[in-house]
Design an enzyme around this catalytic site. Structure first.
Site, PDB file in Angstrom:
ATOM      1  CB  CYS A   1      -0.929   0.101   1.481  1.00  0.00           C
ATOM      2  SG  CYS A   1      -1.658  -1.548   1.543  1.00  0.00           S
TER       3      CYS A   1
ATOM      4  CE  LYS B   1       6.445   1.380 -12.127  1.00  0.00           C
ATOM      5  NZ  LYS B   1       5.933   0.186 -13.083  1.00  0.00           N
TER       6      LYS B   1
ATOM      7  CG  HIS C   1       7.656 -30.778 -27.724  1.00  0.00           C
ATOM      8  ND1 HIS C   1       7.905 -31.989 -28.334  1.00  0.00           N
ATOM      9  CD2 HIS C   1       8.787 -30.103 -28.072  1.00  0.00           C
ATOM     10  CE1 HIS C   1       9.104 -31.934 -28.962  1.00  0.00           C
ATOM     11  NE2 HIS C   1       9.614 -30.872 -28.885  1.00  0.00           N
TER      12      HIS C   1
ATOM     13  CE  LYS D   1       4.565  -5.488 -19.346  1.00  0.00           C
ATOM     14  NZ  LYS D   1       5.702  -5.475 -18.591  1.00  0.00           N
TER      15      LYS D   1
ATOM     16  NE  ARG E   1       3.975   2.282  -1.609  1.00  0.00           N
ATOM     17  CZ  ARG E   1       5.223   1.988  -1.824  1.00  0.00           C
ATOM     18  NH1 ARG E   1       6.289   2.525  -2.225  1.00  0.00           N
ATOM     19  NH2 ARG E   1       5.742   1.144  -0.694  1.00  0.00           N
TER      20      ARG E   1
ATOM     21  CD1 TRP F   1      -2.725  -4.373  -5.088  1.00  0.00           C
ATOM     22  CD2 TRP F   1      -1.507  -5.894  -3.608  1.00  0.00           C
ATOM     23  NE1 TRP F   1      -2.371  -5.626  -5.755  1.00  0.00           N
ATOM     24  CE2 TRP F   1      -1.616  -6.454  -4.816  1.00  0.00           C
ATOM     25  CE3 TRP F   1      -0.735  -6.319  -2.558  1.00  0.00           C
ATOM     26  CZ2 TRP F   1      -1.175  -7.508  -5.065  1.00  0.00           C
ATOM     27  CZ3 TRP F   1      -0.257  -7.312  -2.747  1.00  0.00           C
ATOM     28  CH2 TRP F   1      -0.413  -8.312  -3.989  1.00  0.00           C
TER      29      TRP F   1
ATOM     30  CD  GLU G   1       2.282  -6.883 -16.183  1.00  0.00           C
ATOM     31  OE1 GLU G   1       3.060  -7.018 -15.058  1.00  0.00           O
ATOM     32  OE2 GLU G   1       2.838  -6.486 -17.032  1.00  0.00           O
TER      33      GLU G   1
ATOM     34  CG  ASN H   1       3.477  -0.768   2.469  1.00  0.00           C
ATOM     35  OD1 ASN H   1       2.782  -1.588   1.924  1.00  0.00           O
ATOM     36  ND2 ASN H   1       4.743  -0.212   2.316  1.00  0.00           N
ATOM     37  N   GLY H   2       2.912  -3.256   4.692  1.00  0.00           N
ATOM     38  CA  GLY H   2       3.388  -4.491   5.243  1.00  0.00           C
ATOM     39  C   GLY H   2       2.873  -5.863   5.622  1.00  0.00           C
TER      40      GLY H   2
ATOM     41  CD  GLU I   1       8.372  -7.597 -20.124  1.00  0.00           C
ATOM     42  OE1 GLU I   1       8.182  -8.443 -19.084  1.00  0.00           O
ATOM     43  OE2 GLU I   1       7.583  -6.352 -19.714  1.00  0.00           O
TER      44      GLU I   1
HETATM   45  C1  G6P Z   1       5.102  -5.999  -9.913  1.00  0.00           C
HETATM   46  C2  G6P Z   1       4.781  -5.126 -10.825  1.00  0.00           C
HETATM   47  C3  G6P Z   1       5.420  -5.501 -12.343  1.00  0.00           C
HETATM   48  C4  G6P Z   1       7.099  -5.410 -11.822  1.00  0.00           C
HETATM   49  C5  G6P Z   1       7.403  -6.431 -10.612  1.00  0.00           C
HETATM   50  C6  G6P Z   1       8.963  -6.024 -10.410  1.00  0.00           C
HETATM   51  O1  G6P Z   1       4.541  -7.153 -10.108  1.00  0.00           O
HETATM   52  O2  G6P Z   1       3.327  -5.218 -11.276  1.00  0.00           O
HETATM   53  O3  G6P Z   1       5.296  -4.840 -13.434  1.00  0.00           O
HETATM   54  O4  G6P Z   1       7.727  -6.044 -13.126  1.00  0.00           O
HETATM   55  O5  G6P Z   1       6.595  -5.892  -9.630  1.00  0.00           O
HETATM   56  O6  G6P Z   1       9.286  -5.141  -9.923  1.00  0.00           O
HETATM   57  P1  G6P Z   1      10.428  -4.318  -9.784  1.00  0.00           P
HETATM   58  O7  G6P Z   1      10.263  -2.911  -9.200  1.00  0.00           O
HETATM   59  O8  G6P Z   1      11.287  -5.049  -8.782  1.00  0.00           O
HETATM   60  O9  G6P Z   1      11.131  -3.954 -11.115  1.00  0.00           O
END
Ligand code: G6P
Length: 590
Positions: free
Chosen positions: A2, A585, A490, A471, A27, A74, A474, A100-101, A467
């Site tokens: 959070c 994030k 396979h 995307k 966050r 969150w 997500e 937060n935590g 990757e």
């Molecule tokens: C979260 C975000 C991702 C990110 C990951 C690692 O899951 O939603 O977009 O890639 O954390 O984050 P970092 O800040 O360690 O790169």
């Protein structure tokens, strides 16, 4: 995890807290709330929803008082309900806390407290105000109470508390989660992230684990858990506050993708001596282990390839949350390369702590200069890409790739050559944006009803398939698999039917012909084939053109249109790309 903020000043606190929370929303955004103190009473409003929705419904900014705390959530413990939203109160309603935590021993604490205290949420956080209540009723001051509470808590936390009977003061504590104090004349902030107060001050002090902060409008004091006062001095935050605004774009995600040419330029601005120094460290280490999560892990997978190509040997890439299970093989000759945009991801920090306990050396590639990871590392290369606010990582991935290329060239003792070659990267990326912009919008709309996507590629391009699929998952909430092209037959080939989109990343490099054979196999089963390549092929139903570049750089130019495709897919499906459901994030819990 959070975002938390505490503010004390001379003017109305709630509007300031609300505007700070806007910059913390990356966050967490499933609920929000603010508590202030006015006329010796706590005033509180909180609810589920994005901050803007909660504000529209409850007018958070109208809460009275010159001091207060705020939170964007969150959810970890307890569902997304108004009762579980922060701030949380004690039974008397005189104490309010944002956190937060994760308090790992909250069940024990709660069962000990529940005969005397009335719990109204399912959160771990709520034990904090109830513990405080007992200490303050015993005559402790708010800071004494907070110190005593921290001795009861296990797990990770950053929390801020206010008490209606000490109305000029906010008190905070940190163990494992980020906390930063912002200082301006007559105004003090305590927050998860400096972005929350950067518009008002760039003077800040980082709070370290085990420290307690006591702020009034004129003064901030720091204590350790033995109540000894600590001397700390402020530093300047380098970022500019307007870098963290949309600057006219519809979303942060689009802005950040379109910033990528500049991102590449800034990532190349590294201290050459430091890059060489790190390359030597990599060459000397008995083993190099990469760790990362999400997008940063995909960048590390490419890093592994680059290091191997330039003579750095073969290095495992371990998902950070799995890393502690490998700790037996870590020793003082191990070099851990930690990759993280935020530098605050709990899984990464935990892995780095485990490695440090085994005396490993830590090199990191990080964006946030003020982050915990940066401060825990022996050497750091910064992405220099400015604030990344969109929840999905885009420009930071481009910067991470650039830095891995630089380190690779440095390992091969060719850093200057690498810098020369990569000087063209900004124009490759800008051209790519121009070339594909409109076509990708059309493609995203055409495929907006599709529920399964397969991204296939070989060699270095395989990591881009992973990757790119991430995307799409997500932000467009679509099932997507990124897999080695050779692996399709396979198993997953059984899922291909008429019209299933298969996105093949097949630049004209050493993987080209073999990947095309796999594309043909998918096409023969009815796949709708999208080719990401510098060479057009008849088998492609749709061609996404990328520039012709040296083989090793294809990942850098292939990811750009695929990020844009994911973005347009989110828009075509009516989704908010900046705030994908269930995600955040900076994941500061394990
Ligand atoms: C979260 C975000 C991702 C990110 C990951 C690692 O899951 O939603 O977009 O890639 O954390 O984050 P970092 O800040 O360690 O790169």
């Amino acid at each position: 995890m959070c975002g938390i903020i505490g503010f004390v000043g001379e003017e109305q606190a709630a509007p300031i807290i609300l505007s700070s929370l806007e910059n913390l929303e990356y966050r967490g955004y499933d609920s929000a709330g603010i508590a202030t103190i006015s006329d010796g009473k706590i005033c509180l409003k909180k609810d589920v929803g994005h901050l803007e929705e909660v504000q529209q419904k409850h007018h958070l900014d109208e809460l009275p008082g010159v001091l207060g705390i705020g939170h964007v959530r969150w959810a970890t413990h307890g569902g997304v309900t108004a009762n579980n939203a922060h701030p949380h109160l004690d039974c008397s309603g005189n104490i309010a806390v944002v956190h937060n935590g994760i308090i790992e021993n909250y069940r024990e604490l709660r069962s000990r407290l529940k005969s005397k205290h009335n719990f109204i949420s399912q959160t771990d956080t709520e034990v904090i105000p109830h513990l405080l209540e007992d200490y303050l009723n015993d005559g402790a001051s708010l800071e004494e109470g907070v110190i005593r509470v921290t001795k009861q808590l296990q797990g990770s936390y950053a929390f801020v508390a206010i008490y209606s009977r000490e109305p000029g003061k906010i008190v905070a504590a940190r163990q494992g989660n980020s906390l930063i104090v912002g200082l301006a004349d007559g105004r003090k902030f305590i927050a998860s992230d400096s972005l929350s107060f950067l518009k008002m001050t760039d003077q800040a002090i980082f709070v370290e684990d085990g420290e307690i902060v006591v702020a009034t409008k004129d003064k901030v004091r720091f204590f350790n858990q033995d109540s000894l006062e600590l001397e700390k001095s402020p530093g300047k935050i380098d970022w500019k506050w307007d870098e963290a605004t949309k600057q006219g774009y519809d979303s942060f995600t689009l802005k950040e993708i379109l910033e990528e040419p500049e991102t590449a330029r800034r990532a190349l601005m590294q201290d050459k001596n430091l890059v060489m120094d790190m390359a030597l460290g990599i060459l000397r280490a008995r083993q190099v282990v990469f760790i990362g999560c999400g997008t940063s892990r995909y960048a590390a997978l490419l890093g592994r390839y680059v290091f191997s190509k330039f003579g750095g040997g073969f290095s495992p890439v371990i998902i950070a949350s799995e890393y502690p299970y490998f700790s037996e093989s870590i020793d003082s000759n191990t070099l851990v390369m930690a990759v993280s945009q935020s530098g605050e991801t709990a899984d990464i920090l935990e892995a780095v702590r485990a490695a440090k306990r085994k005396s490993a050396t830590i090199f990191s590639i990080v964006n946030r200069v003020d982050s915990s990871l940066a401060r825990m590392s022996n050497k750091v290369l910064y992405l220099n890409c400015g604030p990344e606010i969109g929840v999905v990582a885009t420009k930071s991935f481009v910067a991470q790739l650039i830095i891995f290329y630089l380190l690779g060239f440095a390992i091969g003792n060719k850093l200057d050559e690498g810098l020369d070659k990569l000087a063209a990267a900004p124009s490759w990326i800008a051209g790519n944006h121009r070339e594909n912009g409109k076509g990708l919008i059309k493609l995203a709309w055409k495929l907006r009803k599709r529920k399964d996507f397969y991204y296939i590629a070989r060699g270095t391009n395989f990591h881009i398939a992973g990757e790119a699929a991430l995307k799409l998952k997500e932000i467009a909430y679509v099932h997507a698999d990124g897999m080695p092209a050779g692996e399709l037959k396979h198993g997953s080939l059984a899922l291909i039917e008429k019209g299933t989109p298969v996105i093949a990343i097949c630049p004209e490099d050493y993987t080209f012909h073999e990947t095309l054979s796999n594309v043909e196999e998918a096409k023969a089963r009815g796949a709708f084939v999208i080719g990401v390549s510098d060479r057009r092929e008849d088998v492609f139903d749709k061609w996404i053109k990328i520039p012709k570049v040296e083989e090793i750089f294809y990942p850098l130019v292939s990811i750009v249109p695929l990020q844009l495709f994911a973005y347009h897919s989110a828009i075509a499906r009516g989704l908010d790309p900046d705030k994908p459901r269930n995600l955040a994030k900076s994941v500061t819990v394990k």
